[in-house]
Each structure stands twice: as C-alpha cells, then as structure tokens.
Design an enzyme around this catalytic site. Structure first.
Site, mmCIF file in Angstrom:
data_model
loop_
_atom_site.group_PDB
_atom_site.id
_atom_site.type_symbol
_atom_site.label_atom_id
_atom_site.label_comp_id
_atom_site.label_asym_id
_atom_site.label_seq_id
_atom_site.Cartn_x
_atom_site.Cartn_y
_atom_site.Cartn_z
ATOM 1 N N LYS A 162 19.041 -13.491 9.997
ATOM 2 C CA LYS A 162 18.567 -12.210 9.443
ATOM 3 C C LYS A 162 17.258 -12.472 8.713
ATOM 4 O O LYS A 162 17.251 -12.798 7.528
ATOM 5 C CB LYS A 162 19.629 -11.632 8.484
ATOM 6 C CG LYS A 162 19.189 -10.366 7.764
ATOM 7 C CD LYS A 162 20.353 -9.608 7.162
ATOM 8 C CE LYS A 162 19.879 -8.459 6.298
ATOM 9 N NZ LYS A 162 20.940 -7.533 5.942
ATOM 10 N N GLU A 210 20.180 -15.642 6.013
ATOM 11 C CA GLU A 210 19.130 -14.676 5.638
ATOM 12 C C GLU A 210 18.110 -15.294 4.691
ATOM 13 O O GLU A 210 18.308 -15.300 3.477
ATOM 14 C CB GLU A 210 19.745 -13.424 4.979
ATOM 15 C CG GLU A 210 18.680 -12.399 4.600
ATOM 16 C CD GLU A 210 19.220 -11.123 3.959
ATOM 17 O OE1 GLU A 210 20.453 -10.970 3.854
ATOM 18 O OE2 GLU A 210 18.403 -10.285 3.562
HETATM 19 P P1 13P Z 1 17.249 -3.959 3.303
HETATM 20 O O1 13P Z 1 17.279 -3.616 4.768
HETATM 21 O O2 13P Z 1 17.252 -2.762 2.402
HETATM 22 O O3 13P Z 1 16.188 -4.979 2.987
HETATM 23 O O4 13P Z 1 18.640 -4.659 2.984
HETATM 24 C C1 13P Z 1 19.111 -5.601 3.856
HETATM 25 C C2 13P Z 1 19.825 -6.643 3.121
HETATM 26 O O5 13P Z 1 20.993 -6.879 3.356
HETATM 27 C C3 13P Z 1 19.097 -7.431 2.126
HETATM 28 O O6 13P Z 1 19.859 -8.544 1.765
#
Ligand code: 13P
Length: 341
Positions: free
Chosen positions: A219, A177
């Site tokens: 992600k 991510e």
């Molecule tokens: P949000 O969808 O609220 O951005 O959170 C996703 C997430 O896991 C951020 O690390």
C-alpha cells in the site's frame, strides 16, 4: 505458515477490480473527521457511522476488504450483529490495523517511527479469532529539510518487515504501507526519488527477513508533487512516475499494489489510478485502491451524523466505490460518467 492460504487471500483482495475501504481511523483521526461535520466522536457515533458504510447494499461488488480499528472489530450493531458479520454478508474480508501509531523517532527531530511490535504475536492471534484475514501497518516518511534520513527509512523498513513476518506466521496477510507524505513544496521528482529509496529499503528488509511476497499486499503513496508545490504534475506525469518507481522496486511476486489516497481529492485519486491502469500496462501486479478519505469524504458530508441521511451517505459511498473499481479496470470515464449514472 500456510503460504497458499495467504496467497489466496491476497489474490482475493485485488481480484475483479475490487479494492479496500480503509475505515481504520484511530480514535484521534476519526475525531478530526467528525469535527469537520460537527459530530461528536462517541463510541456509538463511531459505530453508527462505520455500520452505515458496511451496510451499504451492493458495496461488496467494488470493495473486497475493509480495514478496521481495534474498537470496530469488537463492535455490534443494535440488532446484535457484529460489524465483522455485516462485512461478511457483503462478501467483504475483514482486516485490522495492528500498528499503534507513528511516534517521534529518537535521534531525529521531526521524523517518525511506527510502533506496535511488542505483543504483536498475541494480538494477531486474537484478531484471527475475531475474524480478521489481513492486517495493516503504516510507516510514515516525511520530505523536508534534510529529510528523510537514511536512518528513518531503514528503521521503518525494518519494523514493516518484522510486522509482516509475524502476521504471516499468525495467518494474516500483511499490508505493507510505507507512506511518503505529500506535505511540502517539493516537486514530483523529489517524491519519485524518496519513494524509490523507501520501496527499495522495504523490499530489501522483506527479503532479509524471509517474508513471502506472494502473501503480501503493498500500500504505497502515488508519486505526486508536494501539496504546496507551485508546479503541480499532471495526471499522466503522476501515472508514469508512479509506475516507473513500482517497476524498479516491487518484485513481480507481489500480487497487488493498493494505493492510499493520502490527502488527494476523491476525483484526483480516482483519475490517477485510472490513468495508470489505462495507459501504463501490462503490469505484473494488479493496481487498485485502499482509500480512506477518497472513499469516505462524500459519504461523511452526506451523513452529518443524522440517521435520516443514511441512505444518501450509502449512495455516496457506493458511487465512489463504483468509480474507483472502474479506475482499477482502467475504464473510468471521469466525472461526466458519474453524473450520467
Ligand atoms: P487515506 O486514503 O485517507 O490516505 O487513508 C488510507 C490509509 O489507510 C492511511 O493509512
């Protein structure tokens, strides 16, 4: 490393238009969410809230996995069932946030480096014992004056690849991510450029460190205008720019791209995902969701910390999950559909 097992888990995470529920808010972040509804952030309240989400009957039709925080993966409901077993009963894979947060980056004021590599191998082994099948690590890239620096992108990409390799060796599918934040007044073109640079660096490092892409999930942020930009890009512009960047940077071996919502409203996050799937295909990877706020906002507001509101909160979660699953299929009809249903 059993790559076949990792690849199978990664495929399962995106199959049948399902997505992830990001319920891994750190103790500090969940306190902010609870403050917004005037609920005290105690361990019991946090447990009760997550328990209601996981007990929402039928949610497993739309949610393939839930990302948990360290506290949650160890918790039990009042009847003694672990929260992990509640997820399993809904056919939802348990996952775990393993980074320890974004900290100030030495040598670059205002930028962040995500920590958590020390001892990670042992923590992964323990999380596997506790039932986790996948993991998450979030890197944060900020857009602003002279930001992001090449240095910040590089060290975060390097850490993401180190984390991913350790997880794969330990038997967890790593969710990679790299979040380019939407804060700022920049336009969508700047977000596109920074997201491209970031993903290019991330896949370079994953390759250098021999991470097996078939056993990973990406992600990312969507490519959108800064939240303070006066000229907000349309849904179609967002969908086109996001898919353009992904096509340029993300190898076809990656089974799934599961977006974060990053501060978009529930409706925006659903609409943008739907437009990508409805108008930008065919694509080499599944495009789905791993939303925190965009799946939980309505449920949190319906709950308000009151046990009597649990059914209403569960209905709200179920409805958001159903709509996002439709968006993953490219068949979401908009708010009108939600009302009709
Ligand atoms: P949000 O969808 O609220 O951005 O959170 C996703 C997430 O896991 C951020 O690390």
């Amino acid at each position: 490393m059993n790559l076949d097992a990792l690849a199978q888990t990664a495929q399962e995470m995106v199959a049948n238009n399902r997505g992830l529920l990001a319920a891994d808010e750190s103790t500090g972040t969940i306190k902010k969410r609870f403050d917004s509804i005037n609920v005290e952030s105690t361990e019991t309240n946090r447990r009760d809230y997550r328990e209601l989400l996981f007990r929402a009957s039928g949610v497993g039709k739309y949610i393939s996995g839930a990302i948990l925080y360290d506290e949650t993966i160890r918790q039990k409901s009042d009847d003694g069932t672990t929260l992990v077993d509640l997820l399993r009963a809904e056919n939802i894979l348990p996952g775990i946030k393993v980074d320890t947060g974004a900290k100030p980056l030495a040598g670059s004021e205002n930028e962040k480096i995500t920590e958590g590599l020390d001892g990670l191998r042992d923590r992964v082994a323990e999380y596997v014992e506790l039932g986790a099948t996948f993991a998450k690590w979030r890197a944060v890239i900020t857009i602003g004056d002279h930001m992001p620096s090449t240095y910040c992108i590089h060290v975060n990409a390097h850490a993401l690849a180190r984390y991913a390799k350790i997880c794969q060796e330990g038997g967890l599918v790593p969710i990679v991510e790299p979040e380019v934040l939407m804060d700022g007044s920049h336009d969508i073109g700047v977000c596109e450029w920074v997201t491209t640079k970031t993903l290019e660096a991330v896949y370079h490092e994953l390759y250098q460190q021999d991470v097996q892409l078939e056993g990973t999930i990406l992600k990312p942020n969507m490519v959108i205008s800064g939240s303070d930009c006066p000229d907000q890009a349309s849904t179609r512009e967002i969908a086109a720019a996001t898919v353009r960047v992904l096509k340029r940077c993300v190898p076809a071996a990656v089974p799934g791209v599961m977006f974060l919502s990053g501060g978009q409203s529930e409706e925006e996050a659903t609409r943008n995902l739907n437009t990508m799937n409805a108008e930008q295909g065919p694509l080499p990877w599944a495009l789905s969701y791993s939303y925190g706020r965009a799946l939980q906002q309505s449920a949190l507001k319906a709950w308000l910390g009151d046990a009597q509101n649990v059914p209403a909160a569960q209905a709200a979660l179920l409805e958001r999950a159903r709509q996002n699953s439709a968006a993953a299929a490219g068949t979401y009809q908009g708010e009108a559909e939600g009302k009709a249903a």
